[in-house]
Write a protein that holds these residues in place. Structure first.
Motif, mmCIF file in Angstrom:
data_model
loop_
_atom_site.group_PDB
_atom_site.id
_atom_site.type_symbol
_atom_site.label_atom_id
_atom_site.label_comp_id
_atom_site.label_asym_id
_atom_site.label_seq_id
_atom_site.Cartn_x
_atom_site.Cartn_y
_atom_site.Cartn_z
ATOM 1 N N LEU A 140 0.800 -1.228 0.000
ATOM 2 C CA LEU A 140 0.000 0.000 0.000
ATOM 3 C C LEU A 140 0.827 1.270 0.000
ATOM 4 C CD1 LEU A 140 -2.663 -1.068 2.646
ATOM 5 C CD2 LEU A 140 -2.899 -1.111 0.153
ATOM 6 N N LEU A 141 1.989 1.217 0.667
ATOM 7 C CA LEU A 141 2.724 2.463 0.884
ATOM 8 C C LEU A 141 4.092 2.537 0.229
ATOM 9 C CD1 LEU A 141 1.529 2.704 4.515
ATOM 10 C CD2 LEU A 141 1.151 4.488 2.822
ATOM 11 N N GLU A 142 4.569 1.420 -0.312
ATOM 12 C CA GLU A 142 5.868 1.475 -0.986
ATOM 13 C C GLU A 142 5.759 1.232 -2.484
ATOM 14 O OE1 GLU A 142 9.193 0.444 2.350
ATOM 15 O OE2 GLU A 142 8.333 -1.279 1.305
ATOM 16 N N THR A 143 4.699 0.551 -2.888
ATOM 17 C CA THR A 143 4.533 0.255 -4.302
ATOM 18 C C THR A 143 3.640 1.312 -4.950
ATOM 19 O OG1 THR A 143 4.645 -2.081 -3.735
ATOM 20 C CG2 THR A 143 3.888 -1.544 -5.958
ATOM 21 N N GLY A 144 4.088 1.807 -6.073
ATOM 22 C CA GLY A 144 3.301 2.828 -6.762
ATOM 23 C C GLY A 144 3.247 2.574 -8.250
ATOM 24 N N ILE A 145 2.252 3.192 -8.890
ATOM 25 C CA ILE A 145 2.167 3.113 -10.348
ATOM 26 C C ILE A 145 2.869 4.330 -10.924
ATOM 27 C CG2 ILE A 145 0.625 3.067 -12.355
ATOM 28 C CD1 ILE A 145 -1.437 1.720 -10.624
ATOM 29 N N LYS A 146 3.843 4.072 -11.766
ATOM 30 C CA LYS A 146 4.613 5.174 -12.332
ATOM 31 C C LYS A 146 4.050 5.609 -13.668
ATOM 32 C CE LYS A 146 9.333 6.611 -12.579
ATOM 33 N NZ LYS A 146 10.505 6.270 -13.364
ATOM 34 N N GLU A 147 3.795 4.632 -14.512
ATOM 35 C CA GLU A 147 3.207 4.904 -15.817
ATOM 36 C C GLU A 147 2.143 3.860 -16.072
ATOM 37 O OE1 GLU A 147 4.269 7.419 -17.890
ATOM 38 O OE2 GLU A 147 5.926 8.041 -16.587
ATOM 39 N N GLY A 148 1.172 4.199 -16.886
ATOM 40 C CA GLY A 148 0.148 3.226 -17.236
ATOM 41 C C GLY A 148 -1.220 3.855 -17.298
ATOM 42 N N LYS A 149 -2.227 3.031 -17.045
ATOM 43 C CA LYS A 149 -3.611 3.509 -17.134
ATOM 44 C C LYS A 149 -4.413 2.939 -15.987
ATOM 45 C CE LYS A 149 -3.471 3.141 -22.129
ATOM 46 N NZ LYS A 149 -3.470 1.999 -23.055
ATOM 47 N N LEU A 150 -5.483 3.656 -15.659
ATOM 48 C CA LEU A 150 -6.470 3.136 -14.723
ATOM 49 C C LEU A 150 -7.779 3.066 -15.504
ATOM 50 C CD1 LEU A 150 -5.506 5.328 -11.648
ATOM 51 C CD2 LEU A 150 -4.999 2.891 -11.980
ATOM 52 N N VAL A 151 -8.391 1.907 -15.511
ATOM 53 C CA VAL A 151 -9.558 1.715 -16.364
ATOM 54 C C VAL A 151 -10.810 1.487 -15.523
ATOM 55 C CG1 VAL A 151 -10.501 0.381 -18.292
ATOM 56 C CG2 VAL A 151 -8.014 0.650 -18.050
ATOM 57 N N CYS A 152 -11.894 2.178 -15.895
ATOM 58 C CA CYS A 152 -13.171 2.022 -15.201
ATOM 59 C C CYS A 152 -13.823 0.713 -15.641
ATOM 60 C CB CYS A 152 -14.092 3.199 -15.505
ATOM 61 S SG CYS A 152 -15.763 2.987 -14.858
ATOM 62 N N GLY A 153 -14.254 -0.058 -14.666
ATOM 63 C CA GLY A 153 -14.888 -1.342 -14.960
ATOM 64 C C GLY A 153 -16.315 -1.193 -15.447
ATOM 65 N N ASN A 154 -16.856 -0.006 -15.362
ATOM 66 C CA ASN A 154 -18.237 0.205 -15.791
ATOM 67 C C ASN A 154 -18.326 0.784 -17.198
ATOM 68 O OD1 ASN A 154 -21.079 0.112 -15.120
ATOM 69 N ND2 ASN A 154 -20.987 2.359 -15.121
ATOM 70 N N CYS A 155 -17.563 1.880 -17.430
ATOM 71 C CA CYS A 155 -17.680 2.549 -18.727
ATOM 72 C C CYS A 155 -16.445 2.366 -19.602
ATOM 73 C CB CYS A 155 -17.946 4.037 -18.524
ATOM 74 S SG CYS A 155 -16.504 4.939 -17.919
ATOM 75 N N ALA A 156 -15.419 1.719 -19.054
ATOM 76 C CA ALA A 156 -14.187 1.435 -19.788
ATOM 77 C C ALA A 156 -13.339 2.668 -20.102
ATOM 78 C CB ALA A 156 -14.473 0.652 -21.068
ATOM 79 N N HIS A 157 -13.701 3.826 -19.514
ATOM 80 C CA HIS A 157 -12.871 5.004 -19.737
ATOM 81 C C HIS A 157 -11.496 4.782 -19.111
ATOM 82 C CE1 HIS A 157 -12.146 9.164 -20.815
ATOM 83 N NE2 HIS A 157 -11.643 9.375 -19.605
ATOM 84 N N GLU A 158 -10.466 5.254 -19.825
ATOM 85 C CA GLU A 158 -9.097 5.069 -19.341
ATOM 86 C C GLU A 158 -8.521 6.375 -18.819
ATOM 87 O OE1 GLU A 158 -7.003 3.628 -22.750
ATOM 88 O OE2 GLU A 158 -7.733 1.577 -22.495
#
Ligand SMILES: C[S@@+](CC[C@H](N)C(=O)[O-])C[C@H]1O[C@@H](n2cnc3c(N)ncnc32)[C@H](O)[C@@H]1O
Ligand SMILES: [Zn+2]
Lengths: 149, 472
Positions: free
Chosen positions: A114-132
């Protein structure tokens, strides 16, 4: 952005937010980074009941991280040998000795995820509308295009 | 309860008492104000013990220190009488301690010889310990309070030093020494004060929805909180061309500030987002009329108005079908800029209030700045919300305008809904134990290099993003 933030984020589209499928957001093409830091037991203890455990498990598994136990840990699970410490206290006849708390493996694992691992690059995708939502240099962009506001 | 003297600073007067009350609440300490005046840097309070006094004052930005009060008077004769009447039982405790005396005048001073004379007049205290100007075990302070330009002080206090304040943080976080700042960066003193008002502390989670260059989250992290923030302007977070400092080169960003102060471990990160279209979870998760929040505190300095370009996402006029189609077609292109429209300041304050009411835990605080009037000089009303109880309003006056720091506390829901405990939440638990100690897991927890290698081996390595263009 550290993975804990995903515990608080849904799709930004208003009509989507109310749908259960808009939480959690799903990381895709994620490049992770680890920034090590000192374990913070008071924080873990405080945040534990606020975690959406099932969703955190989903995120960890989607990122290919080691799987988390099915049942959420309790506050007691965060420290090592609480009963032992009590025993020593009694033996020495100390009243309110400040016992140095030893973080358990569970606490260390939670801290790492939770506190040491982070997302540096990439996408977050909505499971409902698929918006990225793009993540660049560790910063996710939740600004909505004109047709989605 | 014994009496203590708090030596305050004579700036931001209307914040001083509020700050001490906040810190007392944070420390779980009872504090009673016996004597407090806006135009005086001396406050007399009742506190249970030295330890309690230290708890309250050691974080304070607007005081210098706290002293056990031994006596007070308007003349030296009165002061000595007061000390003899109220504190004689304490004298023997410090009889042999290495000690020193300090004379501290407010708006007035005494010559070297006069000072010596004054100090000698306290010989009846019977201290026999060695006098040490450095590393004294006990320091006794004589405070003189003068009216402006007066020759003789109007009041005198005598006290034993207990603890220094936390005012040095103001210097440590001084914007002049900060790695990365922006034109709207709040000065360190007020940012730290805001963090104190909102009760930032170890173990807590804090958020700033208008973070700019991140001065508030940084201040909260200084007090031990885990922090995050967001801003509609991604450049202010990533720092690209956003620094207000002349001649600044190289990568300057919010992350860099956390690094500078060795607080990186407490920084969760930032998002680019519009407060009126926030991705933060606001939907009820457990059912029932009350929101179970997850933030311990929200601190912010919203954009004040048109001059500062208060913008939210969306277009001024409803988009027609062709326009909608164009956005749909183009939004994924590099360089696409989401349309923004002007918004009212009062509306955005209400949005913040509603957001805080939903996302704060019970007892959590919102500390938010607002100007007294808007761009048209219309006095702005202090926003209210049924779930947010007003704690304090502090005013910072300027020549032509003023702004206020509003602090609220989230109150418990009237109809207390039986809070669902996390334990009953997992209907799928079938007792199938996850393989916790497999190789991959262990390596992951050993470090990232191991993880990278392992992920490659496992063939599950995610494609790395390759730095696409900015679109904010
Ligand atoms: C007064 S500044 C905050 C400065 C910050 N406290 C600091 O010390 O750096 C206000 C910030 O609000 C941001 N802002 C304006 N409109 C916004 C919106 N609708 N949502 C989120 N942030 C917004 C601006 O980009 C600006 O950085
Ligand atoms: Zn969505």
């Amino acid at each position: 952005m550290k993975l804990l933030t995903l515990n608080f984020l849904t799709c930004a589209i208003k009509t989507c937010k109310t749908s259960p499928a808009s939480f959690p957001l799903h990381p895709r093409d994620a490049e992770l980074e680890i920034i090590e830091s000192e374990i913070n037991l008071p924080f873990l203890r405080n945040i534990l009941p606020r975690l959406m455990w099932e969703e955190i498990r989903v995120i960890a598994s989607e990122l290919g991280l080691p799987s988390l136990p099915t049942t959420p840990p309790t506050r007691e699970d965060l420290v090592e040998g609480a009963s032992q410490a009590q025993a020593t206290e009694q033996a020495e006849g100390e009243a309110v000795a400040e016992v140095e708390e030893v973080p358990s493996q569970t606490a260390k694992d939670l801290h790492r995820i939770l506190l040491e691992t982070g997302i540096k690059e990439g996408k977050l995708v909505c499971g409902n509308c698929a918006h990225e939502y793009k993540v660049m240099e560790g910063v996710a962009n939740f600004l909505l295009p004109g047709h989605l506001v | 309860m014994p009496e203590y003297l708090v030596r305050l600073v004579q700036v931001h007067e209307s914040f001083r008492k509020a700050e001490l009350l906040a810190l007392a609440e944070l420390g779980g300490v009872d504090i009673d104000f016996i004597h407090y005046k806006e135009d005086s840097p001396f406050a007399v309070v009742k506190l249970p013990s030295d330890l309690a006094a230290k708890k309250v004052v050691s974080r304070s930005i607007l005081s210098q220190g706290v002293y056990e009060l031994w006596g007070q008077g308007s003349t030296y004769k009165e002061l000595h009488e007061s000390i003899k009447a109220h504190s004689s039982s304490r004298w023997s405790r410090y009889e042999m301690a290495p000690f020193r005396f300090v004379l501290d005048g407010y708006r007035g001073a005494k010559s070297q010889t006069e000072q010596l004379e004054i100090i000698n007049s306290f010989s009846y205290l019977g201290f026999k310990g060695p006098i040490r100007m450095r590393d004294a075990e006990q320091t006794f302070h004589v405070f003189e309070d003068y009216d402006d330009k007066a020759k003789t002080p109007k009041s005198l206090y005598f006290g034993r030093f207990v603890a220094l304040s936390g005012r040095d943080a103001k210097t440590i976080y001084d914007l002049k020494k900060r790695h990365y700042i922006s034109t709207t960066s709040m000065d360190a003193e007020l940012a730290l004060l805001t963090a104190n008002m909102a009760l930032a502390a170890p173990g807590k989670l804090f958020y700033d929805p208008f973070m700019g260059a991140g001065g508030f989250p940084l201040a909260c992290a200084h007090y031990g909180a885990i922090v995050c923030g967001s801003d509609i302007d991604g450049r202010s977070i990533r720092g690209t061309g956003g620094s207000a400092r002349k001649g600044q080169t190289g990568k300057m960003d919010v992350q860099g500030n956390f690094k500078q102060y060795k607080l990186e471990g407490q920084y969760l990160g930032a998002l680019v987002s519009d407060v009126t279209n926030s991705p933060f979870r606001t939907v009820q998760t457990q059912g029932g009329p009350c929101h179970e929040g997850y933030l311990d505190g929200i601190v912010c300095d919203p954009p004040y108005g048109i001059r500062e370009g208060l913008k939210v996402l969306g277009s001024r006029d409803q988009l027609n079908a062709t326009e909608l189609a164009t956005h749909l077609e183009r939004f994924q292109e590099e360089g696409y800029i989401p349309p923004k429209r002007a918004y009212s300041f009062t509306a955005i304050l209400d949005d913040v209030m509603a957001f805080a009411a939903t996302t704060l835990v019970v007892g959590g605080r919102l500390s938010m700045w607002m100007p007294t009037a808007n761009d048209e000089d219309i006095e702005l009303a202090v926003p209210t919300h049924g779930s947010l109880e007003m704690v304090s309003i502090c005013v910072q006056p300027f020549n032509k305008w003023s702004r206020r720091l509003l602090t609220y506390r989230k109150v418990a829901c009237e109809q207390a809904v039986a809070a669902g405990s996390g334990a009953a939440r997992d209907p799928y638990a079938k007792g199938v134990k996850a393989d916790e100690l497999n190789d991959f897991r262990r390596k992951y927890f050993q470090g990232f290099k191991e993880l990278e290698r392992q992920r490659g081996e496992d063939g599950i390595r995610a494609a790395a993003g390759d730095g696409q263009g900015e679109d904010d």
